[in-house]
Design an enzyme around this catalytic site. Structure first.
Site, PDB file in Angstrom:
ATOM      1  CE  LYS A   1      -3.949  -2.092   2.518  1.00 27.29           C
ATOM      2  NZ  LYS A   1      -4.722  -1.936   3.784  1.00 27.29           N
TER       3      LYS A   1
ATOM      4  CE1 TYR B   1      -9.208  -3.195   1.287  1.00 27.41           C
ATOM      5  CE2 TYR B   1      -8.454  -1.192   0.196  1.00 27.41           C
ATOM      6  CZ  TYR B   1      -8.175  -2.337   0.928  1.00 27.41           C
ATOM      7  OH  TYR B   1      -6.885  -2.620   1.306  1.00 27.41           O
TER       8      TYR B   1
ATOM      9  CG  ASN C   1      -3.271  -2.152   7.318  1.00 25.52           C
ATOM     10  OD1 ASN C   1      -3.172  -1.745   6.168  1.00 25.52           O
ATOM     11  ND2 ASN C   1      -4.327  -2.815   7.756  1.00 25.52           N
TER      12      ASN C   1
ATOM     13  CG  HIS D   1      -5.226  -6.263  -0.169  1.00 26.27           C
ATOM     14  ND1 HIS D   1      -6.422  -6.458   0.482  1.00 26.27           N
ATOM     15  CD2 HIS D   1      -5.254  -7.094  -1.264  1.00 26.27           C
ATOM     16  CE1 HIS D   1      -7.158  -7.343  -0.195  1.00 26.27           C
ATOM     17  NE2 HIS D   1      -6.475  -7.741  -1.255  1.00 26.27           N
TER      18      HIS D   1
ATOM     19  CD  GLU E   1      -8.463  -9.275  -3.692  1.00 35.27           C
ATOM     20  OE1 GLU E   1      -7.309  -9.641  -3.382  1.00 35.27           O
ATOM     21  OE2 GLU E   1      -9.313  -8.937  -2.838  1.00 35.27           O
TER      22      GLU E   1
HETATM   23  N1  UDP Z   1      -9.384  -0.429   8.026  1.00 40.92           N
HETATM   24  C1  UDP Z   1      -9.576   0.770   8.683  1.00 40.92           C
HETATM   25  N2  UDP Z   1     -10.308   0.790   9.847  1.00 40.92           N
HETATM   26  C2  UDP Z   1     -10.882  -0.332  10.364  1.00 40.92           C
HETATM   27  C3  UDP Z   1     -10.698  -1.556   9.691  1.00 40.92           C
HETATM   28  C4  UDP Z   1      -9.951  -1.570   8.519  1.00 40.92           C
HETATM   29  O1  UDP Z   1      -9.087   1.815   8.240  1.00 40.92           O
HETATM   30  O2  UDP Z   1     -11.529  -0.257  11.422  1.00 40.92           O
HETATM   31  C5  UDP Z   1      -8.611  -0.453   6.778  1.00 40.92           C
HETATM   32  C6  UDP Z   1      -7.238  -1.125   6.901  1.00 40.92           C
HETATM   33  O3  UDP Z   1      -6.322  -0.445   6.060  1.00 40.92           O
HETATM   34  C7  UDP Z   1      -7.519  -2.534   6.374  1.00 40.92           C
HETATM   35  C8  UDP Z   1      -8.535  -2.240   5.276  1.00 40.92           C
HETATM   36  O4  UDP Z   1      -9.342  -1.189   5.816  1.00 40.92           O
HETATM   37  O5  UDP Z   1      -6.360  -3.172   5.887  1.00 40.92           O
HETATM   38  C9  UDP Z   1      -9.429  -3.404   4.911  1.00 40.92           C
HETATM   39  O6  UDP Z   1      -9.997  -3.939   6.077  1.00 40.92           O
HETATM   40  P1  UDP Z   1     -10.084  -5.507   6.306  1.00 40.92           P
HETATM   41  O7  UDP Z   1     -10.987  -5.734   7.474  1.00 40.92           O
HETATM   42  O8  UDP Z   1     -10.437  -6.172   5.025  1.00 40.92           O
HETATM   43  O9  UDP Z   1      -8.610  -5.872   6.791  1.00 40.92           O
HETATM   44  P2  UDP Z   1      -7.425  -6.697   6.073  1.00 40.92           P
HETATM   45  O10 UDP Z   1      -8.065  -7.770   5.239  1.00 40.92           O
HETATM   46  O11 UDP Z   1      -6.629  -5.708   5.277  1.00 40.92           O
HETATM   47  O12 UDP Z   1      -6.628  -7.260   7.221  1.00 40.92           O
HETATM   48 MG    MG Z   2      -9.642  -7.696   3.848  1.00 43.84          MG
END
Ligand code: UDP
Ligand code: MG
Length: 156
Positions: free
Chosen positions: A9, A49, A112, A115, A126
């Protein structure tokens, strides 16, 4: 053999962590089958997303994802989807275990770094979204017989 789609990212590129993160996947034994640097458009970020549409973090997440260039990466390996998710660590940098990518390099609950597809079906979608067919390269890794035990005809 399974495939997965990874996005390094915007914060990973801006913080110059792309090489370190990529090294982890190479050292683990996964095969790189696609790799390029792009900037994800706002509409592509919304599509990627879409499952999070309506949540309070959706708009800032879309802004973050499209704010600066990323590296998209397609990896191949046995159980790669699941193993990569474990290597990434928990979603929130503040909660991710040390030893994971997020646990070692991220503190933010949004920024974080990475992805990774969350299922083989999502990975397929994807990969096809971010790569054209000719950008995915099929080749035989020369160390295959040392990364896995293939002597029995199975991949162990
Ligand atoms: N995210 C956020 N706030 C939240 C949860 C997720 O900003 O409370 C962001 C974070 O960058 C995350 C992305 O949204 O990686 C997608 O969320 P997901 O739950 O799919 O997490 P991932 O699969 O990336 O672990
Ligand atoms: Mg996810």
């Amino acid at each position: 053999m399974e495939k997965t789609l990874i996005i390094l990212k915007p914060d990973a590129i801006q913080r110059r962590l792309a090489g370190k993160i990529l090294s982890r996947f190479e050292e683990k034994g996964f095969q790189i089958i696609g790799l390029k640097m792009i900037q994800i458009t706002e509409s592509a970020a919304k599509k990627h997303y879409a499952a999070h549409e309506g949540k309070d973090f959706f708009e800032p997440l879309v802004r973050y994802t499209s704010s600066s260039p990323v590296i998209v990466l397609a990896l191949k390996g046995k159980n790669v989807v699941d193993i990569v998710r474990k290597m990434m660590g928990a979603t929130f940098g503040s909660r991710a275990e040390p030893g994971t990518i997020r646990g070692d390099y991220a503190v933010s609950n949004r920024f974080n770094l990475i992805h990774g597809s969350d299922s083989p079906a999502a990975a397929e979608n994807e990969i096809n979204t971010f790569f054209r067919k000719e950008e995915l390269l099929e080749y035989n890794p020369t160390d295959m017989q040392w990364v896995y035990d293939i002597s029995t005809g199975q991949v162990i």
